[in-house]
Motif scaffolding. Structure first.
Motif, mmCIF file in Angstrom:
data_model
loop_
_atom_site.group_PDB
_atom_site.id
_atom_site.type_symbol
_atom_site.label_atom_id
_atom_site.label_comp_id
_atom_site.label_asym_id
_atom_site.label_seq_id
_atom_site.Cartn_x
_atom_site.Cartn_y
_atom_site.Cartn_z
ATOM 1 N N TYR A 99 14.843 -1.254 -12.594
ATOM 2 C CA TYR A 99 14.608 -2.010 -13.822
ATOM 3 C C TYR A 99 14.702 -1.152 -15.081
ATOM 4 N N ARG A 100 15.199 0.057 -14.948
ATOM 5 C CA ARG A 100 15.391 0.919 -16.113
ATOM 6 C C ARG A 100 16.265 0.195 -17.144
ATOM 7 N N GLY A 101 15.780 0.134 -18.363
ATOM 8 C CA GLY A 101 16.507 -0.564 -19.421
ATOM 9 C C GLY A 101 16.075 -2.003 -19.599
ATOM 10 N N ASP A 102 15.428 -2.588 -18.588
ATOM 11 C CA ASP A 102 14.931 -3.961 -18.686
ATOM 12 C C ASP A 102 13.454 -4.015 -19.049
ATOM 13 N N ILE A 103 12.774 -2.897 -18.936
ATOM 14 C CA ILE A 103 11.321 -2.853 -19.112
ATOM 15 C C ILE A 103 10.982 -2.063 -20.368
ATOM 16 N N TYR A 104 10.181 -2.670 -21.240
ATOM 17 C CA TYR A 104 9.751 -1.955 -22.434
ATOM 18 C C TYR A 104 8.703 -0.912 -22.086
ATOM 19 N N ALA A 105 7.724 -1.302 -21.272
ATOM 20 C CA ALA A 105 6.607 -0.414 -20.956
ATOM 21 C C ALA A 105 6.171 -0.628 -19.521
ATOM 22 N N TRP A 106 5.741 0.449 -18.880
ATOM 23 C CA TRP A 106 5.213 0.401 -17.524
ATOM 24 C C TRP A 106 3.713 0.655 -17.535
ATOM 25 N N ASP A 107 2.968 -0.149 -16.793
ATOM 26 C CA ASP A 107 1.615 0.237 -16.423
ATOM 27 C C ASP A 107 1.760 1.205 -15.256
ATOM 28 N N VAL A 108 1.825 2.473 -15.577
ATOM 29 C CA VAL A 108 2.111 3.478 -14.552
ATOM 30 C C VAL A 108 0.948 3.579 -13.572
ATOM 31 N N VAL A 109 -0.261 3.702 -14.110
ATOM 32 C CA VAL A 109 -1.469 3.783 -13.281
ATOM 33 C C VAL A 109 -2.414 2.676 -13.731
ATOM 34 N N ASN A 110 -2.927 1.933 -12.773
ATOM 35 C CA ASN A 110 -3.765 0.774 -13.054
ATOM 36 C C ASN A 110 -5.135 0.944 -12.401
ATOM 37 N N GLU A 111 -6.181 0.764 -13.207
ATOM 38 C CA GLU A 111 -7.562 0.679 -12.717
ATOM 39 C C GLU A 111 -7.975 1.918 -11.912
ATOM 40 N N ALA A 112 -7.958 3.057 -12.565
ATOM 41 C CA ALA A 112 -8.251 4.340 -11.914
ATOM 42 C C ALA A 112 -9.728 4.703 -11.951
ATOM 43 N N PHE A 113 -10.577 3.881 -12.628
ATOM 44 C CA PHE A 113 -11.959 4.298 -12.876
ATOM 45 C C PHE A 113 -12.984 3.347 -12.279
ATOM 46 N N ASN A 114 -14.140 3.932 -11.922
ATOM 47 C CA ASN A 114 -15.334 3.162 -11.603
ATOM 48 C C ASN A 114 -16.069 2.826 -12.899
ATOM 49 N N GLU A 115 -17.075 1.969 -12.799
ATOM 50 C CA GLU A 115 -17.806 1.525 -13.985
ATOM 51 C C GLU A 115 -18.552 2.670 -14.675
ATOM 52 N N ASP A 116 -18.945 3.703 -13.926
ATOM 53 C CA ASP A 116 -19.696 4.811 -14.535
ATOM 54 C C ASP A 116 -18.787 5.875 -15.139
ATOM 55 N N GLY A 117 -17.486 5.636 -15.141
ATOM 56 C CA GLY A 117 -16.550 6.585 -15.720
ATOM 57 C C GLY A 117 -16.022 7.619 -14.747
ATOM 58 N N SER A 118 -16.448 7.550 -13.486
ATOM 59 C CA SER A 118 -15.906 8.450 -12.460
ATOM 60 C C SER A 118 -14.604 7.863 -11.916
ATOM 61 N N PHE A 119 -13.848 8.687 -11.208
ATOM 62 C CA PHE A 119 -12.567 8.225 -10.683
ATOM 63 C C PHE A 119 -12.770 7.367 -9.438
ATOM 64 N N ARG A 120 -12.013 6.276 -9.379
ATOM 65 C CA ARG A 120 -12.064 5.386 -8.225
ATOM 66 C C ARG A 120 -11.566 6.127 -6.981
ATOM 67 N N ASN A 121 -12.248 5.938 -5.867
ATOM 68 C CA ASN A 121 -11.909 6.631 -4.624
ATOM 69 C C ASN A 121 -10.805 5.879 -3.880
ATOM 70 N N SER A 122 -9.649 5.769 -4.525
ATOM 71 C CA SER A 122 -8.505 5.059 -3.948
ATOM 72 C C SER A 122 -7.779 5.944 -2.946
ATOM 73 N N ILE A 123 -6.801 5.374 -2.246
ATOM 74 C CA ILE A 123 -6.033 6.199 -1.303
ATOM 75 C C ILE A 123 -5.310 7.316 -2.051
ATOM 76 N N TRP A 124 -4.943 7.049 -3.301
ATOM 77 C CA TRP A 124 -4.236 8.067 -4.087
ATOM 78 C C TRP A 124 -5.173 9.210 -4.456
ATOM 79 N N TYR A 125 -6.388 8.876 -4.856
ATOM 80 C CA TYR A 125 -7.366 9.910 -5.204
ATOM 81 C C TYR A 125 -7.790 10.690 -3.965
ATOM 82 N N GLN A 126 -7.973 9.982 -2.860
ATOM 83 C CA GLN A 126 -8.359 10.655 -1.614
ATOM 84 C C GLN A 126 -7.281 11.645 -1.160
ATOM 85 N N GLY A 127 -6.023 11.236 -1.289
ATOM 86 C CA GLY A 127 -4.944 12.072 -0.775
ATOM 87 C C GLY A 127 -4.450 13.140 -1.725
ATOM 88 N N MET A 128 -4.515 12.881 -3.027
ATOM 89 C CA MET A 128 -3.880 13.779 -3.994
ATOM 90 C C MET A 128 -4.842 14.294 -5.061
#
Length: 487
Positions: free
Chosen positions: A157-186
């Motif tokens: 979709y390069r050229g068709d998209i103005y903006a990407w939500d590259v990373v979505n919802e990375a945080f917990n309510e207290d401001g810490s990082f969400r323990n997603s599979i991405w955070y666990q692995g990387m």
């Protein structure tokens, strides 16, 4: 605000839309040549406000099977976001097997209607295909899978998209990082890595981090702010912050505008990306009016910050919203009801964007006598009383300004149904908030909003406005509230 819960079985969350520069340029050019009039749409009016967009999240099935849905989506909105069709589980349900048809169809719809598209979303912990969620992959494998997904999707979709939500919802309510599979692995580095890869694949797109419950200044938005500062310090290509804004009637944060401004002050664009304002059902007139006031407040907060580039509502109509399927007993969150009737919220947004005439209103009777412009204004019912007004220029950029006004009740009785009047020469107010603003020449009138009609003794209320101007302007020398002169 109550935490936004995610999709129930069989029902997915949605996302949003932004701005493709060629479409925006065309919209802005049209708006410049055509001032607001009775037939303006939300997209027209938004373009007249500094070239902003007004978008909607749309979904494939009603777009292709409901002509009324399709017509509203085409005429009222200048930006489009796929609600679900570009999420990972939709695109690649089986590893290496992509389903492009529905996502492509929405892209084609946007192109045919001169709309920009926001890509939602590349890296998220939710709505992942089962092969990825349950694969037990190592960090090295996850990095390779992420890279392949970004290369495949952003590359297509390069050229068709103005903006990407590259990373979505990375945080917990207290401001810490969400323990997603991405955070666990990387670890936290997965975020910077995703932005760098997206920029490598689609270097002309704007890259956003997007989250919910970050509308006001709180622990979660502070965590995001600190991350963004760190990413910028590292030279990571991040261009914007998406503030989702899944809100509840009567609970728009008082620090909304301030929060937008602090991200903009980092040199980033900000977009309201998934706006809806839900209520406990059944809907009543008072709830719908409060919802209208809340929509107006959100739009005004965006308009008050030059780098808030647009607003996207999370759907077209109440019936197809994700809210009733996710929040028990709650609903009616959007601008149109289930029969595509415009709600009070629609008109509040229309007016906040600068619309002055209800497009469904009949024209004024040409035989009506004109109002004598020399007639003094009539004060509404209510008392005056001792008052104090503090006027501050918050920002001045030569041909424009932002002002702040605080009205304080210094007496012993409530000031009811207040109306503020003052003279300010050489300015044209384009937007005002926390009151109903009007202007006749240099005379400015602000009527109390329905949600804040009374100033109690010892209490204050704060208003604000943005105006265009020429040269320097002198501060007002006199303010009156309900006809009484304030100190």
């Amino acid at each position: 605000m109550t935490e936004v819960r995610h999709r129930p079985p069989g029902r997915a969350r949605r996302s949003l839309g932004l701005l493709l520069s060629s479409a925006l340029a065309a919209a802005t050019l049209w708006a410049t040549a055509s001032p607001a009039h009775a037939e303006d749409t939300l997209r027209d009016l938004a373009a007249q406000n500094g070239g902003r967009h007004f978008g909607a999240a749309i979904t494939y099935n009603p777009l292709n099977n409901d002509s009324q849905y399709r017509d509203i989506a085409a005429t009222q909105f200048s930006a489009v976001t796929h609600e679900n069709e570009m999420k990972w589980e939709s695109l690649e349900p089986q590893r290496g097997q992509y389903n492009w048809s529905q996502a492509d169809s929405i892209i084609d719809f946007a192109k045919s209607n001169n709309q920009i598209v926001r890509g939602h979303t590349l890296v998220w912990h939710s709505q992942l295909p089962s092969w990825l969620n349950n694969g037990g992959f190592s960090g090295t494998q996850l990095r390779s899978i992420m890279d392949n997904h970004i290369e495949t999707v952003a590359g297509r979709y390069r050229g068709d998209i103005y903006a990407w939500d590259v990373v979505n919802e990375a945080f917990n309510e207290d401001g810490s990082f969400r323990n997603s599979i991405w955070y666990q692995g990387m670890g936290v580095d997965y975020i910077a890595h995703a932005f760098r890869k997206a920029h490598e694949v689609d270097p002309n797109a704007k890259l956003y981090i997007n989250d919910y419950n970050i509308e006001g200044i709180n622990s979660k938005s502070n965590g995001l702010y600190d991350l963004v500062v760190d990413l910028l310090d590292q030279g990571v290509p991040i261009h914007g912050v998406g503030i989702q804004s899944h809100l509840i009637v009567g609970q728009v944060p008082s620090t909304f505008q301030q929060n937008i401004q602090r991200f903009a002050d980092l040199g980033l664009d900000v977009a309201i990306t998934e706006l809806d304002i839900r209520m406990q059902m059944p809907a009543t007139d008072s709830k719908l009016q409060q919802q209208a006031n809340d929509y107006r407040a959100v739009v005004n907060a965006c308009l008050a910050v030059s780098r808030c580039i647009g607003v996207t509502v999370w759907g077209i109509d109440d019936e197809r919203s994700w809210v009733p399927y996710t929040f028990d007993g709650e609903g009616a969150p959007l601008l149109y009801d289930g029969q595509y009737n415009r709600k009070p919220a629609w008109y509040a947004v229309y007016e906040a964007l600068g619309g002055t005439t209800d497009p469904t209103d009949p024209p004024t009777d040409p035989t009506d006598p004109p109002t004598d412009p020399t007639d003094p204004p009539t004060d509404p019912p209510g008392n005056g009383g001792p008052c104090d007004v503090d006027y501050t220029v918050v920002n001045d950029w030569g041909n424009g300004m932002q002002g702040s006004i605080t009205i304080s009740n210094t007496g012993s009785s409530p000031i009811n149904d207040w109306t503020l009047r003052f003279t300010l020469s050489g300015v044209t107010i384009s937007n005002g908030w926390n009151g109903d603003w009007s202007q006749s020449g240099s005379q400015i009138t602000v009527n109390a909003p329905s949600w804040n009609p009374t100033i109690q003794p010892g209490q204050s209320t704060q208003l604000g406005f943005v105006a265009s101007k020429s040269g320097s302007t002198a501060a007002p020398t006199q303010f009156t509230v309900n006809g009484a002169t304030c100190s």
